[in-house]
Design an enzyme around this catalytic site. Structure first.
Site, PDB file in Angstrom:
ATOM      1  N   SER A 203       0.839  -1.194   0.000  1.00 26.43           N
ATOM      2  CA  SER A 203       0.000   0.000   0.000  1.00 26.43           C
ATOM      3  C   SER A 203       0.879   1.251   0.000  1.00 26.43           C
ATOM      4  O   SER A 203       1.741   1.414  -0.839  1.00 26.43           O
ATOM      5  CB  SER A 203      -0.959  -0.028   1.182  1.00 26.43           C
ATOM      6  OG  SER A 203      -1.881   1.028   1.114  1.00 26.43           O
TER       7      SER A 203
ATOM      8  N   HIS B 246      -9.990   5.438   2.476  1.00 23.50           N
ATOM      9  CA  HIS B 246     -10.674   4.239   1.977  1.00 23.50           C
ATOM     10  C   HIS B 246     -12.182   4.521   2.004  1.00 23.50           C
ATOM     11  O   HIS B 246     -12.759   4.733   3.070  1.00 23.50           O
ATOM     12  CB  HIS B 246     -10.390   3.036   2.889  1.00 23.50           C
ATOM     13  CG  HIS B 246      -9.021   2.465   2.764  1.00 23.50           C
ATOM     14  ND1 HIS B 246      -8.662   1.596   1.765  1.00 23.50           N
ATOM     15  CD2 HIS B 246      -7.921   2.636   3.529  1.00 23.50           C
ATOM     16  CE1 HIS B 246      -7.395   1.244   1.915  1.00 23.50           C
ATOM     17  NE2 HIS B 246      -6.920   1.861   2.978  1.00 23.50           N
TER      18      HIS B 246
ATOM     19  N   GLU C  42     -13.761   6.238   5.460  1.00 26.69           N
ATOM     20  CA  GLU C  42     -12.692   6.151   6.452  1.00 26.69           C
ATOM     21  C   GLU C  42     -11.782   7.364   6.298  1.00 26.69           C
ATOM     22  O   GLU C  42     -11.499   7.785   5.173  1.00 26.69           O
ATOM     23  CB  GLU C  42     -11.900   4.855   6.240  1.00 26.69           C
ATOM     24  CG  GLU C  42     -10.934   4.549   7.359  1.00 26.69           C
ATOM     25  CD  GLU C  42     -10.194   3.235   7.133  1.00 26.69           C
ATOM     26  OE1 GLU C  42      -9.449   2.829   8.043  1.00 26.69           O
ATOM     27  OE2 GLU C  42     -10.329   2.636   6.059  1.00 26.69           O
TER      28      GLU C  42
END
Length: 499
Positions: free
Chosen positions: A122, A348, A344
């Site tokens: 990520s 996200h 989020e």
């Protein structure tokens, strides 16, 4: 027979080349992250593949899986080691090649494959690697599956068998891009900065935004796994400031920044001001709940209190549930409640039908933001932001804390604030109005100012966020109060950034 993984092996030795190394702390709450070479070697990744194949069978799922890899110098080799293990366990592997993480999630639906294993670290710094896994689309693993996977791998409880196979899907990104762009073009001509930090999204984001009708200003979209400018993380101020400069230089309508594996999107408005993702979530919730009455949303505990107090959301009968931070937790809760979307603070976003399929995709988020602007002719991104009630909020701040110690520290901090509430002690000069302990502790004072402390799910860090609906000073007061408690724990180190 395959050797039992060791927690530590020394490079440049026979053992390092002939035995699997897997450090236990790499199995995190909902995915896996290791420093490649120091905490896991290629045989260790192979062991992970064998373990994942065994777990898929144990869960009663068909042993068929999508794999892809992000753009780092070592990700392809890690994926091949993982696939070797998966095939040894009897899995049919569908390899989609270089991909953003949501492309792998999309492939589960598009190819009708139940499981996924995406090789990515990520937004983590170079040196890190990891795998995001799932066996029940659109969900990814949670603590139960990760705990069992850890047991299988570290105890070498492999169930290898014949029957594994490999299938490479040539030019798979074209199918993903076609799915994203099969929609009416924007009526409004938007000039958009697409910033990718030289990460994987650079291969796909500009053409997706162009296809929906945007004029695209590419920023660091060339693939370069050394990340020469900054880490591709739209929560980091360095990336946000680079987007700001590009927005102002090109007089763009909005700046959109994508993280290293393309499942998050950061936003900078037309004046060059960054809009933290939770505020973007409120703006999208306003837009979506105007179209879908009685809409339900899920947000993480790091997010702004506006989801509850915003008068527009109240007027539109929108309902919001606060839940645990983490893409896997949020995805699952949004799915369970059949909420319209989950937001989020990290960026996200999870859109259920009709916008998305329930998984987090930075490009789906970017399209939703562009369509929100399209539905607000004559209004700028800054206008939509300024229409929100004013709050002062911090970026996500992360002091170092070893993986082996961080959960103990957070448990002690939770007990501290629970004790303070019981005794009637004040925090930042005010009584405690509310405590949320679903994920660390979120302490809210009487005036609505709040602070959060939780353990990072994927790095050796704590996570600290503060916000005040009253003033910038009250935001700083909350940070000082939280930080004073953390300073009593010598295990807590330096912050990556502070206010």
């Amino acid at each position: 027979m395959f050797p039992k993984p060791k927690p530590l092996l020394v490079p440049n030795t026979y053992a390092y080349e002939s035995e699997p190394m897997v450090k236990a702390t790499g199995f995190r709450e909902y995915d896996a992250r290791w420093l490649f070479g120091k905490e896991i070697n290629l045989m260790g990744v192979q062991a992970l593949g064998m373990g994942l194949g065994a777990l898929i069978a144990e869960l009663g799922q068909k042993q068929e899986i999508v794999t892809g890899h992000d753009f780092r110098g070592y990700s392809a080799s890690i994926k091949y080691a993982l696939m070797t293990g998966l095939m040894a366990a009897g899995c049919k592997v569908h390899d989609i090649g270089l991909a953003v993480t949501p492309m792998a999630y999309f492939a589960q639906f598009d190819l009708d494959v139940p499981c996924v294993a995406m090789v990515t670290a990520s937004h983590n710094d170079n040196g890190w690697t990891g795998v995001k896994m799932g066996a029940n689309k659109p969900l990814t693993f949670g603590p139960d599956e990760m705990t069992r996977l850890k047991e299988i791998v570290l105890n070498a409880e492999f169930k290898n068998k014949a029957g594994g196979s490999y299938h490479f899907h040539e030019n798979y990104p074209a199918r993903y891009i076609a799915d994203l762009t099969n929609r009416p073009k924007l009526k409004r001509k938007l000039k958009v900065v697409a910033a990718c930090g030289n990460g994987t999204a650079g291969a796909f984001a500009p053409q997706v935004l162009e296809a929906i009708g945007c004029e695209v200003i590419p920023l660091d979209t060339e693939l370069d796994h050394t990340f020469p400018k900054y880490n591709p993380n739209p929560e980091d101020m360095e990336m946000l400031h680079a987007i700001r400069d590009a927005v102002l230089a090109h007089k763009a309508d909005v700046g959109l920044g994508f993280d290293g594996d393309g499942d998050r999107c950061g936003v900078v408005d037309n004046t060059g001001e960054e809009i933290f993702a939770d505020k973007v979530g409120v703006m999208l919730a306003r837009d979506m709940s105007a179209v879908h009455r009685n809409a339900e949303f899920v947000v993480d505990v790091k997010s702004t209190g506006l989801f509850i107090t915003d008068p527009v959301l109240q007027q539109q009968n929108a309902k919001t549930t606060y839940w645990k931070t983490g893409h896997s937790y949020m995805k699952r809760r949004t799915h369970e409640l059949n909420a319209l979307a989950g937001f989020e603070k990290s960026g996200h976003f999870f859109f259920n039908a009709p916008v998305g399929r329930g998984y987090d995709d930075g490009l789906v988020s970017a399209i939703a933001i562009c369509e929100m602007l399209d539905r607000a002719p004559g209004k700028t991104m800054a206008d939509l932001k300024e229409a929100l009630p004013k709050t002062w909020s911090s970026p996500t701040m992360s002091p170092h804390c070893d993986d082996e110690k961080k959960y103990g520290v957070v448990e002690a901090v939770v007990k501290h604030f629970e004790g303070a509430r019981t005794k009637g002690d004040k925090v930042a000069g005010q009584p405690i109005r509310d405590l949320v302990t679903v994920n660390g502790v979120r302490v809210t004072c009487e005036d609505g100012s709040w602070g959060l402390v939780r353990a990072s799910s994927n790095k050796p860090e704590l996570v600290v966020v503060v916000e005040s609906p009253v003033s910038k000073q009250r935001m700083h007061d909350m940070f000082d109060a939280i930080n004073l408690v953390l300073k009593t724990h010598p295990e807590v180190g330096a912050y990556n950034q502070t206010i």
